[in-house]
Design a protein around this motif. Sequence first.
Motif, PDB file in Angstrom:
ATOM      1  N   SER A 117      21.046  40.083  71.124  1.00 56.86           N
ATOM      2  CA  SER A 117      20.158  38.954  70.869  1.00 56.86           C
ATOM      3  C   SER A 117      20.639  38.174  69.651  1.00 56.86           C
ATOM      4  O   SER A 117      21.570  38.589  68.943  1.00 56.86           O
ATOM      5  N   GLY A 118      19.973  37.077  69.394  1.00 52.89           N
ATOM      6  CA  GLY A 118      20.323  36.236  68.261  1.00 52.89           C
ATOM      7  C   GLY A 118      20.092  36.894  66.917  1.00 52.89           C
ATOM      8  O   GLY A 118      20.610  36.427  65.902  1.00 52.89           O
ATOM      9  N   SER A 119      19.348  37.974  66.878  1.00 50.99           N
ATOM     10  CA  SER A 119      19.098  38.663  65.607  1.00 50.99           C
ATOM     11  C   SER A 119      20.184  39.688  65.283  1.00 50.99           C
ATOM     12  O   SER A 119      20.147  40.309  64.219  1.00 50.99           O
ATOM     13  N   ASP A 120      21.133  39.877  66.202  1.00 51.78           N
ATOM     14  CA  ASP A 120      22.206  40.843  65.962  1.00 51.78           C
ATOM     15  C   ASP A 120      23.266  40.287  65.021  1.00 51.78           C
ATOM     16  O   ASP A 120      23.404  39.063  64.848  1.00 51.78           O
ATOM     17  N   ARG A 121      24.010  41.213  64.407  1.00 60.09           N
ATOM     18  CA  ARG A 121      25.116  40.863  63.507  1.00 60.09           C
ATOM     19  C   ARG A 121      26.341  41.666  63.910  1.00 60.09           C
ATOM     20  O   ARG A 121      26.230  42.850  64.242  1.00 60.09           O
ATOM     21  N   MET A 122      27.499  41.013  63.860  1.00 63.16           N
ATOM     22  CA  MET A 122      28.751  41.709  64.147  1.00 63.16           C
ATOM     23  C   MET A 122      29.779  41.363  63.087  1.00 63.16           C
ATOM     24  O   MET A 122      29.761  40.258  62.527  1.00 63.16           O
ATOM     25  N   LEU A 123      30.672  42.311  62.823  1.00 60.56           N
ATOM     26  CA  LEU A 123      31.822  42.063  61.958  1.00 60.56           C
ATOM     27  C   LEU A 123      33.035  41.879  62.857  1.00 60.56           C
ATOM     28  O   LEU A 123      33.370  42.769  63.644  1.00 60.56           O
ATOM     29  N   SER A 124      33.697  40.736  62.727  1.00 60.13           N
ATOM     30  CA  SER A 124      34.878  40.449  63.540  1.00 60.13           C
ATOM     31  C   SER A 124      36.120  40.833  62.757  1.00 60.13           C
ATOM     32  O   SER A 124      36.424  40.223  61.732  1.00 60.13           O
ATOM     33  N   TYR A 125      36.841  41.843  63.262  1.00 64.67           N
ATOM     34  CA  TYR A 125      38.029  42.310  62.542  1.00 64.67           C
ATOM     35  C   TYR A 125      39.164  42.737  63.462  1.00 64.67           C
ATOM     36  O   TYR A 125      40.331  42.644  63.100  1.00 64.67           O
ATOM     37  N   LEU A 126      38.848  43.228  64.688  1.00 62.40           N
ATOM     38  CA  LEU A 126      39.907  43.489  65.650  1.00 62.40           C
ATOM     39  C   LEU A 126      40.422  42.149  66.167  1.00 62.40           C
ATOM     40  O   LEU A 126      39.674  41.172  66.210  1.00 62.40           O
ATOM     41  N   PRO A 127      41.691  42.054  66.554  1.00 62.77           N
ATOM     42  CA  PRO A 127      42.256  40.731  66.876  1.00 62.77           C
ATOM     43  C   PRO A 127      41.467  39.986  67.952  1.00 62.77           C
ATOM     44  O   PRO A 127      41.175  40.533  69.013  1.00 62.77           O
ATOM     45  N   LEU A 128      41.132  38.732  67.673  1.00 66.87           N
ATOM     46  CA  LEU A 128      40.447  37.908  68.666  1.00 66.87           C
ATOM     47  C   LEU A 128      41.352  37.599  69.857  1.00 66.87           C
ATOM     48  O   LEU A 128      40.883  37.149  70.894  1.00 66.87           O
ATOM     49  N   ALA A 129      42.648  37.850  69.706  1.00 66.95           N
ATOM     50  CA  ALA A 129      43.562  37.700  70.838  1.00 66.95           C
ATOM     51  C   ALA A 129      43.363  38.809  71.867  1.00 66.95           C
ATOM     52  O   ALA A 129      43.858  38.710  72.987  1.00 66.95           O
ATOM     53  N   HIS A 130      42.640  39.881  71.475  1.00 67.97           N
ATOM     54  CA  HIS A 130      42.389  40.995  72.389  1.00 67.97           C
ATOM     55  C   HIS A 130      41.126  40.734  73.192  1.00 67.97           C
ATOM     56  O   HIS A 130      40.149  40.173  72.690  1.00 67.97           O
ATOM     57  N   VAL A 131      41.135  41.172  74.439  1.00 70.61           N
ATOM     58  CA  VAL A 131      40.064  40.818  75.366  1.00 70.61           C
ATOM     59  C   VAL A 131      38.696  41.324  74.925  1.00 70.61           C
ATOM     60  O   VAL A 131      37.684  40.633  75.120  1.00 70.61           O
ATOM     61  N   VAL A 132      38.611  42.505  74.307  1.00 68.82           N
ATOM     62  CA  VAL A 132      37.295  43.036  73.931  1.00 68.82           C
ATOM     63  C   VAL A 132      36.682  42.190  72.820  1.00 68.82           C
ATOM     64  O   VAL A 132      35.501  41.819  72.882  1.00 68.82           O
ATOM     65  N   GLU A 133      37.459  41.882  71.788  1.00 63.56           N
ATOM     66  CA  GLU A 133      36.932  41.059  70.692  1.00 63.56           C
ATOM     67  C   GLU A 133      36.572  39.660  71.199  1.00 63.56           C
ATOM     68  O   GLU A 133      35.575  39.075  70.793  1.00 63.56           O
ATOM     69  N   ARG A 134      37.391  39.150  72.092  1.00 65.69           N
ATOM     70  CA  ARG A 134      37.124  37.822  72.668  1.00 65.69           C
ATOM     71  C   ARG A 134      35.799  37.827  73.430  1.00 65.69           C
ATOM     72  O   ARG A 134      35.000  36.896  73.317  1.00 65.69           O
ATOM     73  N   MET A 135      35.571  38.873  74.216  1.00 65.62           N
ATOM     74  CA  MET A 135      34.346  38.947  75.004  1.00 65.62           C
ATOM     75  C   MET A 135      33.143  39.229  74.122  1.00 65.62           C
ATOM     76  O   MET A 135      32.152  38.500  74.139  1.00 65.62           O
ATOM     77  N   LEU A 136      33.226  40.317  73.358  1.00 62.79           N
ATOM     78  CA  LEU A 136      32.057  40.812  72.634  1.00 62.79           C
ATOM     79  C   LEU A 136      31.688  39.903  71.469  1.00 62.79           C
ATOM     80  O   LEU A 136      30.503  39.603  71.250  1.00 62.79           O
ATOM     81  N   VAL A 137      32.694  39.463  70.714  1.00 62.81           N
ATOM     82  CA  VAL A 137      32.410  38.637  69.540  1.00 62.81           C
ATOM     83  C   VAL A 137      32.263  37.168  69.928  1.00 62.81           C
ATOM     84  O   VAL A 137      31.203  36.562  69.738  1.00 62.81           O
ATOM     85  N   GLU A 138      33.319  36.563  70.466  1.00 63.37           N
ATOM     86  CA  GLU A 138      33.250  35.121  70.732  1.00 63.37           C
ATOM     87  C   GLU A 138      32.194  34.777  71.771  1.00 63.37           C
ATOM     88  O   GLU A 138      31.310  33.943  71.531  1.00 63.37           O
ATOM     89  N   HIS A 139      32.274  35.404  72.947  1.00 64.46           N
ATOM     90  CA  HIS A 139      31.337  35.021  74.005  1.00 64.46           C
ATOM     91  C   HIS A 139      29.962  35.641  73.799  1.00 64.46           C
ATOM     92  O   HIS A 139      28.952  35.060  74.209  1.00 64.46           O
TER      93      HIS A 139
END
Length: 563
Positions: A210-232
């Motif tokens: 939800s919008g109240s969640d927080r994430m730390l982005s540190y694994l490469p955004l070029a990787h599919v998991v970070e792209r999906m979970l963080v960006e999208h």
Amino acid sequence: MPAIATDSLALQRLYHWERQAPDRPTLTQPLGGGQLLELTWAQVADGVRRMAAHLQAQGWEPGSKIAILSKNCAWWLMSDLAIWMAGHVSVPLYPTLAPETIRQILEHSEAKALFVGKLDGWETMKAGVPMGLPCISYPLSPDEAKQRYEGWDAICARTPPLQGEPVRGAEELCTLIYTSGTTGLPKGVMHSFGAFAWAISTGIERFQLSGSDRMLSYLPLAHVVERMLVEHGWLHTGMRIYFAESLDSFAADLQRARPTVFFSVPRLWVKFQQGILQKLPQKKLDLLLSLPLIGGLIRRKVQKALGLDQCRIAAGGAAPMPLALLEWYAKLGLPINEGYGMTENLAVSHITIPGQNQRGTVGKPYAGVQTRIDPASGELQMRSPAVMLGYYKEPEQSREAFTADGWLRTGDKAAEDANGCLRITGRVKDLFKTSKGKYVAPAPIEDRLCMHPAVEACVVTGANLSQPLGVVMLSADAAERSGGSAAARAELDAQLSAHLDEINARLDPHEQLECLVAIKTPWTVDNGFITPTFKVKRNRIEEVYAAHYDEWVAGRKKVVWGD
């Protein structure tokens, strides 16, 4: 592909937050020296619109490829959105690539331009950028890149924002994700906007983000998991994203973000564990956890020390999670949900369900994901609306990736338990045969090997030897001890010998390891031993060490000390 709600597509999500929550802070970017940049949705959208207008003004054909070479930062996400808004296709590059690989991807993708961002190794990397390729720098780019290329801020300052709400169709090509692959040249996996929208919508049915969640982005955004979970995940829910500043500041970055959702790869979960055990040895930890009141205090103290005391969803993936590691974290009150997927299906295949003990498996498939196991090879095959369009400019490899009836070949061996949960038992191609004609599956043995605190990474190998052997990369602490006094090395030798005996006692005779080879030199992305997501490259292990196998085995020692 099933009908995709247009308001779930990436750009439409940006417009939604621009309208509905313009003043809400959404990205927190460290600038160094303790400074933080807080960006609201309105500021993000304004920067995206200005950069999109600049890209459109270059007159490139719609659907042109534009690359991003940067560590994770706010401008990475804004660049991706600007590329899409301008009508083009993004091509992320890992920020640790060798110059030869950078050149190969830029030329293969026919990139028209490159965003050069936050990087540690730019002096080496820049040789891989073709002469004359237009480049844009970020505020956090290396000084040399900022001097050579026009910067993001300067372009945005002189470019009026693109007006309206340009849209991209669900069926349009969104991005090329070049695999980090453990073998061979990277392949450009083609994914559509609709595939991303379906994947994130399906994913959050299992995890209520939800919008109240927080994430730390540190694994490469070029990787599919970070792209999906963080960006999208960010675009879909409006959650708050914090960026890590550096490896040295990672602990402080976690403390600042206090993520409610945290994903990490197995090797980092192991490093966290080793850090805890250095301060609190296992016997003492077990004793404290067994005490009714003290146990709860210790769990909270350890979680807080990790920066994960507010984490409600912890997950792991990108490589198998050892069962003993999952059980260790569960005792600390931090159950880790193990996910399974691959670049070719946007990492949306299987994941364990929060609150259910499905440890030792990767759970059941997501809704809408169909799977089957080939009876001949044991290979897992699957299909879903998140499966790739194919490999860019590689029609033969694209055909080989699918069965004749259209199922994606994962290359992973798998089995289902009585509850319908999936266990990944290894790679189809990782199986090797000893000189006795017996096949060995290395993955389950490696899971056990890496659970010793002195072992940071490992590979089980030995094709055509009479018995397999284990090559282990020592943790930094163990490597230092092994180079110290003779007594310290002897103690470590005894510990590893006992670990080997314990593992062999649980293996069939043909699987039992002849010896452990302890390597002190770290396996890194730079020296080619691991991928950017910390998977060990088996072909590199063979290339460097195979010539020594006979010599190591001939010594008849349980533990062999390598370089």
